[in-house]
Enzyme design. Structure first.
Site, PDB file in Angstrom:
ATOM      1  N   CYS A  40      -4.127   1.792   2.963  1.00 25.57           N
ATOM      2  CA  CYS A  40      -3.683   0.437   3.413  1.00 25.57           C
ATOM      3  C   CYS A  40      -3.870  -0.439   2.288  1.00 25.57           C
ATOM      4  O   CYS A  40      -4.893  -0.031   1.377  1.00 25.57           O
ATOM      5  CB  CYS A  40      -4.109   0.117   4.704  1.00 25.57           C
ATOM      6  N   GLY A  67       0.919   0.874   1.679  1.00 23.87           N
ATOM      7  CA  GLY A  67       1.466   0.839   3.014  1.00 23.87           C
ATOM      8  C   GLY A  67       2.688   0.259   3.295  1.00 23.87           C
ATOM      9  O   GLY A  67       2.816  -0.857   2.796  1.00 23.87           O
ATOM     10  N   ASN A 141      -8.577  -0.813   5.349  1.00 19.92           N
ATOM     11  CA  ASN A 141      -8.299   0.329   4.410  1.00 19.92           C
ATOM     12  C   ASN A 141      -9.339   1.379   4.577  1.00 19.92           C
ATOM     13  O   ASN A 141     -10.386   1.055   4.455  1.00 19.92           O
ATOM     14  CB  ASN A 141      -7.989  -0.052   3.079  1.00 19.92           C
ATOM     15  N   GLY A 142      -8.789   2.475   5.072  1.00 21.06           N
ATOM     16  CA  GLY A 142      -9.644   3.587   5.217  1.00 21.06           C
ATOM     17  C   GLY A 142      -9.456   4.355   6.390  1.00 21.06           C
ATOM     18  O   GLY A 142      -8.454   4.052   7.187  1.00 21.06           O
ATOM     19  N   TYR A 286      -2.821   9.008  -8.112  1.00 20.67           N
ATOM     20  CA  TYR A 286      -1.437   8.733  -7.376  1.00 20.67           C
ATOM     21  C   TYR A 286      -1.487   7.367  -6.582  1.00 20.67           C
ATOM     22  O   TYR A 286      -0.620   6.760  -6.717  1.00 20.67           O
ATOM     23  CB  TYR A 286      -0.950   9.771  -6.171  1.00 20.67           C
TER      24      TYR A 286
END
Length: 543
Positions: A40, A67, A141-142, A286
């Site tokens: 995210c 995201g 995020n995670g 990426y």
């Protein structure tokens, strides 16, 4: 525990049941194969006298690649928190009029790809929770690895579902939000230190109450989080590229195990756990934008250097090096520079193809990736090609690419991959295919080469990738490549961990039910907020 009743106001837009294409821009090329799904994106800003909602909007816009399922912004104005979130891209969820209603001096924002909790409106972030002094809005995020343990603590401390848990939010983020409001005799700052010490797994957080911005990063620092300075304020974001977009100067990374607090008294820092750095190596491969810096290293420069090392490890006689756009481009540049083979664009990508609700015929379905990529026949015909891509998941995309290039007249197709074989799933915020679906789990490199129909196949080595990042190997999480997990994986994994649990007091996930309860100012929530949402009726699958 008693919280004074506070008023919630909800505004919903009704768009009817008409199915609409989402118009999403994507960087996957095969609609039938899901690649590595991004984590995210989070953004926070504390800046009196600035339009913090618009700053957050542009920050999230810069993080859209992390995201695409939902987006949200929460703004604090000193008295209340105003929240707007919905399914869709940042540009679909927000418009000028919406942003103009979000007035305040502190804001947090989120753009989501789901890793715990399904992809529906109830799970959009930021999540809200009551505190003894007001409200907390949190963006994450995670992915936590002790979700079940935290759920037990919530049950014990709160007694019944609170905040968004009550209305069907099934994310680990909602658990953390509920816990932060469960300490009746402590400030949010003090409560956060306690809760952060309980959490395990990967978490980069931005959260706020009505006045103050907070940011925290797990002790391993798996997911990135950076701190920036505005002329009259502070910014926290997942990537440095988001700082650039809003004109903030990079100050430093939020340290692993650190809680940063920003308010009218300035910036202060707390250490809630010792730092044991294990930054995600796949961010370099990426996830991160090429114009982002991680650990002081340009992601673009790293990817170019990976391409150079790939050329040294897997040389081949060829006429042209071409990337699989866009993710393979920097490594292809590096491969061409090191090998001396000319670089060219052999594939053209249609950047404006999004998901459509128009069902293709069988003939069109067989075209597969041609909907998004098309070869330049005049360039590739008769040539021995080196095709550079960032990773192979199932192999379907590369198989289709090789076939398409041969049909366009390529004499040879040599595939080069700028990451090692992905053989293990990620429990820290990247939604890889299951291990059974990863082609490298069951096949050797030669067998994969034959499977995709290439003349040769070469992966960069793990050591070469690590060296290109310039980060010490022991400071990186490499689990998806070598199976060495720096944080103990959960006993039970998957997005539906909480959806399989029965949470006391939790009502059926129902958006209309949430609207009804909120419109009555249900004191059980204690949220001093404005929730407003509407738009896509279902989740946007990450292409």
């Amino acid at each position: 525990m008693f919280f004074p009743p506070l008023v919630i106001r909800v505004t919903l837009r009704t768009l009817g049941a008409v199915a609409r294409g989402d118009g999403r821009l994507t960087h996957d090329i095969n609609p039938q194969e899901k690649g590595p799904q991004d984590a995210c994106g989070i953004f926070g800003v504390w800046a009196p006298d600035e339009e913090v909602a618009k700053l957050t909007y542009f920050g999230l816009y810069a993080l859209q690649h992390r995201g695409q399922e939902s987006a949200g912004i929460a703004v604090g104005n000193g008295e209340q928190i105003l929240v707007y979130k919905d399914m869709g891209l940042v540009s679909q969820v927000f418009d000028e009029s919406t942003l103009n209603t979000l007035v305040g001096h502190v804001a947090v924002g989120h753009t989501r790809y789901s890793t715990t909790g399904g992809s529906h409106w109830q799970n959009a972030q930021p999540t809200l929770g009551a505190t003894p002094a007001g409200t907390v809005a949190l963006a994450h995020n995670g992915n936590l690895t002790n979700t079940a343990e935290l759920l037990d603590i919530v049950r014990e401390r709160v007694g019944s579902a609170s905040g968004e848990l009550r209305y069907g939010n099934t994310t680990d983020t909602a658990l953390m939000t509920a816990l932060m409001g469960s300490y009746a005799d402590r400030t949010l700052e003090e409560s956060a230190i306690e809760v952060l010490a309980l959490a395990r797994g990967a978490f980069s957080l931005v959260f706020s109450d009505e006045n103050t911005l907070y940011a925290a990063r797990d002790p391993q620092g798996v997911r990135p989080l950076v701190l920036g300075r505005l002329e009259r304020g502070w910014v926290v974001a997942s990537e440095t590229a988001a700082l650039d977009i809003v004109g903030a100067s990079f100050i430093r990374e939020v340290e692993p195990g650190e809680l940063v607090v920003i308010d009218a008294d300035g910036l202060r820092s707390h250490r809630f756990a010792p730092a044991a750095p294990k930054g995600c190596l796949f961010e370099f491969v990426y996830l991160a934008r090429p114009d982002t810096h991680i650990s002081g290293r340009s992601v673009h420069q790293t990817r170019v250097e990976v391409g150079r090392r790939l050329a040294r490890e897997h040389p081949v006689e060829a006429d042209l090096v071409i990337p699989v756009p866009e993710s393979g481009t920097p490594a292809a540049v590096g491969y061409a520079e090191e090998s001396g083979i000319p670089y060219g664009m052999g594939l053209v990508k249609n950047a404006y193809v999004g998901r459509t609700f128009i069902q293709p015929s069988q003939t069109l379905r067989q075209l597969g990736i041609r909907l998004k990529l098309n070869p330049l026949r005049e360039i590739v015909a008769g040539k021995r090609l080196v095709v550079v891509d960032d990773s192979i998941v199932r192999g379907n995309t590369q198989r289709a690419l090789v076939r398409m290039l041969r049909e366009a007249g390529a004499a040879e197709v040599h595939v080069r991959i700028s990451s090692p074989p992905v053989t293990w799933p990620c429990f820290y915020g990247i939604d890889f295919a299951s291990r059974a679906e990863l082609i490298a789990t069951g096949l050797s490199t030669d067998e994969i080469c034959r499977s995709i129909g290439a003349d040769s196949l070469g992966y960069v080595s793990l050591d070469a990738l690590v060296e290109a990042s310039t980060v010490p190997k022991n400071d990186l999480c490499r689990a998806c490549f070598d199976g060495v997990y720096p944080i103990e994986p959960p006993a039970r994994a998957g997005k539906d961990v909480l959806e399989q649990e029965t949470i006391p007091g939790c009502e059926t996930p129902d958006r209309d039910g949430l609207a009804r309860a909120a419109s009555l100012g249900d004191p059980a929530d204690g949220l001093n907020s404005l929730l407003s949402a509407g738009g896509a009726a279902d989740a946007l699958r990450r292409p």
